[in-house]
Design a protein around this motif. Structure first.
Motif, short mmCIF file in Angstrom:
data_model
loop_
_atom_site.label_atom_id
_atom_site.label_comp_id
_atom_site.label_asym_id
_atom_site.label_seq_id
_atom_site.Cartn_x
_atom_site.Cartn_y
_atom_site.Cartn_z
N GLY A 1 -4.48 -1.11 16.54
CA GLY A 1 -4.24 -2.47 16.08
C GLY A 1 -2.77 -2.67 15.82
O GLY A 1 -1.96 -1.74 15.98
N PHE A 2 -2.42 -3.88 15.43
CA PHE A 2 -1.01 -4.16 15.16
C PHE A 2 -0.87 -5.17 14.04
O PHE A 2 -1.72 -6.03 13.81
N VAL A 3 0.22 -5.02 13.33
CA VAL A 3 0.60 -5.90 12.23
C VAL A 3 1.97 -6.46 12.54
O VAL A 3 2.88 -5.71 12.92
N CYS A 4 2.11 -7.76 12.42
CA CYS A 4 3.42 -8.41 12.53
C CYS A 4 3.73 -9.04 11.18
O CYS A 4 2.97 -9.90 10.71
N ALA A 5 4.79 -8.58 10.54
CA ALA A 5 5.07 -8.99 9.16
C ALA A 5 6.51 -9.46 9.03
O ALA A 5 7.37 -9.11 9.85
N PRO A 6 6.81 -10.26 8.00
CA PRO A 6 8.21 -10.58 7.71
C PRO A 6 9.02 -9.29 7.57
O PRO A 6 8.55 -8.32 6.99
N GLN A 7 10.23 -9.27 8.10
CA GLN A 7 10.97 -8.02 8.21
C GLN A 7 11.19 -7.35 6.86
O GLN A 7 11.17 -6.12 6.75
N GLU A 8 11.35 -8.15 5.80
CA GLU A 8 11.60 -7.56 4.48
C GLU A 8 10.36 -6.89 3.90
O GLU A 8 10.46 -6.16 2.90
N ARG A 9 9.19 -7.11 4.51
CA ARG A 9 7.96 -6.48 4.01
C ARG A 9 7.51 -5.31 4.88
O ARG A 9 6.57 -4.59 4.54
N VAL A 10 8.18 -5.12 6.01
CA VAL A 10 7.75 -4.10 6.95
C VAL A 10 7.81 -2.71 6.34
O VAL A 10 6.90 -1.88 6.54
N HIS A 11 8.86 -2.40 5.58
CA HIS A 11 9.00 -1.04 5.07
C HIS A 11 7.88 -0.67 4.11
O HIS A 11 7.44 0.48 4.07
N LYS A 12 7.38 -1.64 3.34
CA LYS A 12 6.27 -1.35 2.43
C LYS A 12 4.99 -1.05 3.20
O LYS A 12 4.24 -0.14 2.85
N ILE A 13 4.72 -1.84 4.23
CA ILE A 13 3.52 -1.60 5.03
C ILE A 13 3.64 -0.28 5.78
O ILE A 13 2.67 0.48 5.89
N ARG A 14 4.83 0.02 6.25
CA ARG A 14 5.04 1.31 6.92
C ARG A 14 4.74 2.47 5.95
O ARG A 14 4.15 3.49 6.35
N GLY A 15 5.12 2.32 4.70
CA GLY A 15 4.81 3.34 3.71
C GLY A 15 3.31 3.51 3.51
O GLY A 15 2.81 4.64 3.33
N ALA A 16 2.56 2.39 3.54
CA ALA A 16 1.10 2.48 3.40
C ALA A 16 0.48 3.16 4.62
O ALA A 16 -0.52 3.89 4.48
N ILE A 17 1.04 2.93 5.80
CA ILE A 17 0.55 3.63 7.00
C ILE A 17 0.77 5.13 6.84
O ILE A 17 -0.12 5.94 7.13
N ARG A 18 1.95 5.50 6.37
CA ARG A 18 2.23 6.92 6.15
C ARG A 18 1.24 7.53 5.16
O ARG A 18 0.74 8.65 5.36
N ALA A 19 0.91 6.78 4.11
CA ALA A 19 0.02 7.31 3.07
C ALA A 19 -1.42 7.43 3.54
O ALA A 19 -2.19 8.22 2.99
#
Length: 443
Positions: free
Chosen positions: A299-317
């Motif tokens: 799947g894919f998520v397209c997010a405002p750039q300032e929120r991408v790093h938080k979602i990336r952290g949740a993917i890592r977790a």
């Protein structure tokens, strides 16, 4: 009423229901009659019935009263394991086309011949490799979404995208508005993340936005979960004016819009996505499970750039990264046109199934989209959905009631039919049985 006495009454009624002394369909005393019979306050009688309803033992029906529910198998309509091998599954969609296995064989052979296998055995970047994110960004751009590799993240299916978005952007206790009937997977996400889902009533082809605006004035709402293009389970496509109004409310109140587009590929003439209208406050989530194959968990998520790093952290977790081999196959299919071809074929397949359903179900009231893989059947006032579902189980057919989809305390009596999991002949026969069983329960 002392706490012990109140609990004793709840336990006694629950015991009578579970033991069969109060049979399914039994009308319980009105709140006032229960209060008078037990010598308790009216508010306490209401509380007793509310607790029994929360336990799934009774249903309160406006204008009719409180009834003992049919005991459906746990998880029916949500969990794959609720359906036995010999059951016709009209509760869960896994649409497939002939020879999709052949596509996978060819893709695996091509992958083996690329010489890049060594890289697929290593950890990947949490949001996907840059060239894969670029592939997805081009795909999203064809859907009118202003995406770039820097705003795209790869996830293990759309539900994982919803979960990581909720994990990253909200805190336990946050209020999220969602349609009164919505995707059960997001309900589970909200429950897991301890978010408070507050229902928005429907108004035609979309949510009641006046109700949402009023809610935002009364409560500190943090976000809205919505399916503007091909809503599950009602099949609506929200109009352009209503989308603009929703965006205006989001901007006024600082809301995050979570746009679930899992089925959006089935609606070819929809207005622009919310992510195109308000990219600064919209997280767009989709995937290839419905358009390609349910086992392809990409799947894919397209997010405002300032929120991408938080979602990336949740993917890592949660997963560290999307499985590299599956991602490589999915991106190859996006690039060579396979996904576009399969989406077109599935639109035609879904339309054919809707045609079968229209014939087989006859004059029953039906709510849905002409290209959708599911159909909503509101039941007549005197018909109980749990009784219909239980009768269909005895006929070897599994369906969903409204309960898994409802975010409101008052659950409507309706049946949701998944049309994409059996062949057309079996679908026709099964839907004819559905029509007969509903007719048998109509007085």
């Amino acid at each position: 009423m002392p706490q012990a006495r109140y609990k004793e009454l709840v336990d006694r009624l629950a015991g009578d229901i579970r033991a069969g002394r109060l049979r399914p369909g039994t009308a319980l005393p009105t709140h006032r009659k229960l209060a008078a019979r037990e010598g308790i306050a009216l508010v306490t009688a209401t509380r007793v019935y509310a607790e029994l309803q929360a336990m799934g033992l009774v249903s309160g029906e406006t204008g009719r009263g409180t009834f003992v529910k049919e005991a459906l198998p746990r998880g029916e309509g949500i969990d794959l394991h609720a359906v036995s091998a010999d059951m016709v599954d009209l509760s869960f969609n896994y649409p497939a086309l002939p020879d999709q296995a052949g596509l996978l064989r060819a893709a695996l052979r091509q992958l083996a011949a690329t010489g890049d296998l060594e890289s697929l055995l290593r950890y990947q970047p949490h949001g996907g490799r840059e060239h894969e994110r670029a592939t997805v960004a081009r795909h999203l751009a064809s859907c009118r979404i202003p995406a770039s590799p820097d705003t795209v993240l790869l996830v293990s299916g759309a539900t994982h995208g919803l979960a990581t978005t909720a994990m990253a952007l909200f805190e336990p206790g946050d209020v999220i508005a969602a349609d009164a009937l919505t995707y059960p997977g997001f309900k589970l996400v909200a429950e897991t993340q301890r978010l408070e889902l507050v229902p928005i009533p429907s108004a035609g082809n979309g949510p009641d936005l006046q109700a949402l605006a009023g809610l935002c004035k009364r409560r500190r709402v943090r976000g809205v979960y919505t399916m503007p293009t091909l809503h599950n389970p009602l099949g609506w496509v929200m109009g352009a004016a209503r989308r603009r109004e929703l965006v205006a409310i989001a901007r006024q109140h600082g809301l995050i819009l979570i746009e679930d587009a899992a089925y959006a590929f089935l609606a070819t003439e929809a207005p622009p996505p919310l992510a195109a209208l308000a990219p600064e406050c919209t997280v767009y989530v989709s995937g290839l499970s419905k358009s390609v194959a349910t086992g392809l968990r990409v799947g894919f998520v397209c997010a405002p750039q300032e929120r991408v790093h938080k979602i990336r952290g949740a993917i890592r977790a949660t997963t560290w990264n999307t499985p590299a081999a599956m991602t490589a196959i999915a991106c190859g299919w996006l690039e060579d046109g396979t996904v576009a071809r399969l989406e077109d074929e599935k639109r035609r397949d879904a339309a054919a199934r809707q045609g079968v359903a229209d014939q087989a179900l006859g004059r029953l009231k039906k709510v849905g989209h002409p290209n959708s893989y599911f159909l909503w059947l509101p039941l007549a006032h005197e018909v109980r959905a749990d009784a219909v579902a239980k009768a269909l189980l005895r006929e070897g057919i599994s369906v969903s009631t409204a309960a898994p989809f409802s975010t409101a305390a008052q659950v409507p009596h309706a049946i949701r039919l998944a049309l994409g999991s059996v062949d057309l002949d079996k679908l026709r026969q099964s839907l004819q049985t559905v029509a007969r069983v509903i007719g048998d329960h109509t007085f």
